[in-house]
Design a protein around this motif. Structure first.
Motif, mmCIF file in Angstrom:
data_model
loop_
_atom_site.group_PDB
_atom_site.id
_atom_site.type_symbol
_atom_site.label_atom_id
_atom_site.label_comp_id
_atom_site.label_asym_id
_atom_site.label_seq_id
_atom_site.Cartn_x
_atom_site.Cartn_y
_atom_site.Cartn_z
ATOM 1 N N ARG A 196 -31.193 -87.737 37.059
ATOM 2 C CA ARG A 196 -30.261 -87.727 35.956
ATOM 3 C C ARG A 196 -29.995 -86.377 35.257
ATOM 4 N N PHE A 197 -31.009 -85.747 35.059
ATOM 5 C CA PHE A 197 -30.832 -84.401 34.537
ATOM 6 C C PHE A 197 -29.967 -83.591 35.448
ATOM 7 N N ALA A 198 -30.156 -83.767 36.796
ATOM 8 C CA ALA A 198 -29.633 -82.938 37.781
ATOM 9 C C ALA A 198 -28.001 -83.156 37.641
ATOM 10 N N ALA A 199 -27.862 -84.646 37.697
ATOM 11 C CA ALA A 199 -26.549 -85.019 37.676
ATOM 12 C C ALA A 199 -25.528 -84.507 36.157
ATOM 13 N N GLN A 200 -26.269 -84.279 35.546
ATOM 14 C CA GLN A 200 -25.568 -84.132 34.083
ATOM 15 C C GLN A 200 -25.424 -82.515 33.977
ATOM 16 N N THR A 201 -26.264 -81.652 34.768
ATOM 17 C CA THR A 201 -26.341 -80.310 34.518
ATOM 18 C C THR A 201 -25.713 -79.527 35.771
#
Length: 573
Positions: A196-201
């Motif tokens: 999720r962090f990767a998808a948002q960043t």
């Protein structure tokens, strides 16, 4: 993990020694301090090192999931020179003699944690750098968390209960991190948080081919959520299907589909050729290479054993399709799967394929004696190309191999492989994840066009499946599902169709066993498979899947000992 602990310990001792006397202030050659390493240039190299773990491969514990997902699913036999050749793989396939002291399972565990340690090392150094000095800091952090989540995802599928270690855990504390610190669902949540962090960043596009981007992360996030949605108890029984997670799978896959960045290739074959790699269908792939300045390049070592024994290749005859899998490609007069009676008639010869309706994906996935090998009408596969056809039959796997005259082919005597990429996530997978989630949410009518789009592409993927005269090598008949005309599209029927489609679309790619476990049907399915298949293949005579045990590998005994018994063995072992 043991290697990283040693390295960090050595580094710590070096710092103590070099602070004692002024005449030792100069760093000796070959030793780098943290300050020297924590620069944008060097951190970039550590990021690349973390990526390189995707291709740090070996045929004994390959990154490719075929020994873990095909041999244990009923889709493939081990192959090779009898049951004693790579005997551990025979244990995987038959389950009966699988133990917690299998050395290759320990090696697999260790390799995954080496990859994680590389991501953690890069992350720790990224955290120490000021963003003003390195403008790509947050992007690289997101890339490393994406890769770390990928490695943990693979461990989770294989071993279920694993220690979760991030860059904030001091190396000396690794020994105190338990594999049951988090429950199975909490481990899924940790992996999901990473994606999720990767998808948002991450950006929509990253600079180089193969680097993680937003759409890779969204796709992998959807996959992790799909697996996590099938909640299991301690005994590995599926006890609940989480609708909220499934809804997010639908939303994420819809974003990827609607992004316009990806699509189905016109020909299914384009997913398995060097010249068409990194196509619009490929979302996340291991980027292999050749002639890159290294001895043999970054070849696909996971496929090293899977070439035939004829002179053009020479070794080693592993990864042979099961009779059950080959039979499952039969279709009825409407072009639909023969769900009930596919296994009552064997397909073995070119005439069998011309006289019976078959899905063309069979010829893309399985080498059959008398038919062209890897789309070359003048290169005919023969039964003697197998190493021991009297044990494992005459079929072989096709998707991972290339022709001997392919520019990406290379021999590493006595083995061989290629620089062809290996897809980890493709667009067809995203379509079927969405379809699966919709069906489990009771929205099967919305899943219908997704499944049909896969079948339409299959039906149109016959141009390369011809003999020297240009005639089709099979009676290829694939139809779409048409409710009220050729089927009744109930929720149960849609689920059956989806699960069958996944088997056809990803045959011999190593995913099947993990599908069976996710759905909670592994024991029933595999013991039914063994009941029939052991009458065809003597090496399966003792094969048996033990429910509430064989859904996962045991935690390696060596790792339990290394943890001083802190690690807890999986249920059933």
């Amino acid at each position: 993990m043991k290697t990283m602990q040693y390295i960090f310990t050595c580094c710590s001792l070096s710092v103590l020694l070099f602070s004692c006397d002024s005449f030792l202030d100069e760093n000796p050659k070959g030793v780098l301090s943290n300050e020297q390493l924590n620069t944008p240039e060097n951190v970039e190299k550590m990021v690349i090192a973390a990526y390189s773990s995707l291709g740090n491969d070996h045929y004994t514990e390959p990154n490719s999931p075929w020994p873990y997902g095909d041999l244990r699913s009923g889709d493939a036999y081990k192959g090779g020179a009898g049951t004693g050749d790579m005997q551990e793989f025979h244990f995987y396939e038959t389950f009966t003699y699988l133990r917690d002291d299998i050395g290759l399972l320990d090696s697999k565990w260790y390799k995954e944690y080496v990859a994680i340690s590389r991501a953690n090392n890069a992350l720790a150094r990224l955290n120490a750098i000021d963003e003003a000095d390195f403008s790509k800091k947050m992007i690289r952090i997101a890339e490393m968390r994406f890769l770390r989540a990928h490695y943990y995802f693979e461990l989770k599928l294989l071993f279920k209960q694993i220690p979760f270690i991030d860059e904030t855990v001091p190396v000396e504390e690794y020994i105190n991190v338990s594999n049951v610190e988090f429950t199975s669902q909490q481990l899924w949540d940790k992996i999901i948080e990473e994606f999720r962090f990767a998808a948002q960043t991450l950006p929509d596009n990253n600079a180089e081919v193969g680097r993680a981007n937003k759409w890779m992360a969204k796709s992998y996030l959807a996959k992790a959520l799909l697996y996590a949605a099938y909640e299991q108890d301690e005994k590995h029984n599926v006890t609940n299907i989480n609708k909220d997670k499934l809804t997010e799978v639908v939303n994420l896959t819809s974003e990827v589909i609607n992004s316009g960045k990806y699509g189905l290739n016109a020909d299914y074959a384009d997913n398995f050729l060097c010249e068409t790699e990194n196509s619009k269908e490929s979302i996340f792939a291991v980027q292999h290479s050749r002639n890159d300045g290294t001895l043999h390049g970054r070849l696909d070592w996971g496929a090293m054993l899977n070439y035939p024994m004829n002179p053009e290749y020479g070794c080693c005859g592993f990864h042979q399709a099961s009779q059950n899998l080959v039979n499952s490609f039969q279709t009825d007069d409407k072009g639909l799967p023969k769900f009930a009676d596919f296994n009552s008639k064997n397909l073995n010869t070119p005439d069998d394929l011309l006289q019976n309706n078959v899905d063309p994906r069979l010829n893309h996935s399985v080498a059959i004696p008398g038919l062209p090998y890897k789309y070359n009408p003048e290169f005919i596969f023969e039964a003697w190309w197998n190493r021991q056809p009297e044990v494992y039959g005459a079929f072989m796997s096709l998707k991972e191999v290339v022709l001997p005259d392919c520019p990406c082919f290379e021999k590493v005597n006595p083995f061989m492989s290629s620089s062809k990429n290996r897809d980890i996530i493709r667009y067809d997978d995203v379509l079927l994840w969405k379809a699966e989630a919709l069906i489990e949410l009771g929205r099967e009518s919305e899943a219908l066009p997704l499944i049909n789009s896969i079948r339409e592409r299959a039906a149109n993927s016959t141009a390369r499946l011809v003999d020297v005269q240009g005639d089709p090598t099979g009676k290829f008949v694939v139809g779409t599902y048409q409710p009220g005309i050729n089927c009744t599209w109930t929720n149960d029927f849609a689920r059956q169709a989806l699960r069958w489609e996944r088997r056809m679309e990803f045959a011999m790619e190593g995913f099947r066993f993990f599908d069976l476990v996710r759905w909670g049907i592994a024991a029933e399915y595999l013991n039914s498979y063994f009941a029939v298949e052991k009458t065809r293949r003597e090496h399966l005579r003792e094969a048996k899947f033990t429910k509430n045990r064989d859904e996962y590998f045991p935690i390696p005994k060596q790792q339990i000992n290394f943890s001083k018994k802190l690690y807890v063995q999986n249920y059933g072992w």
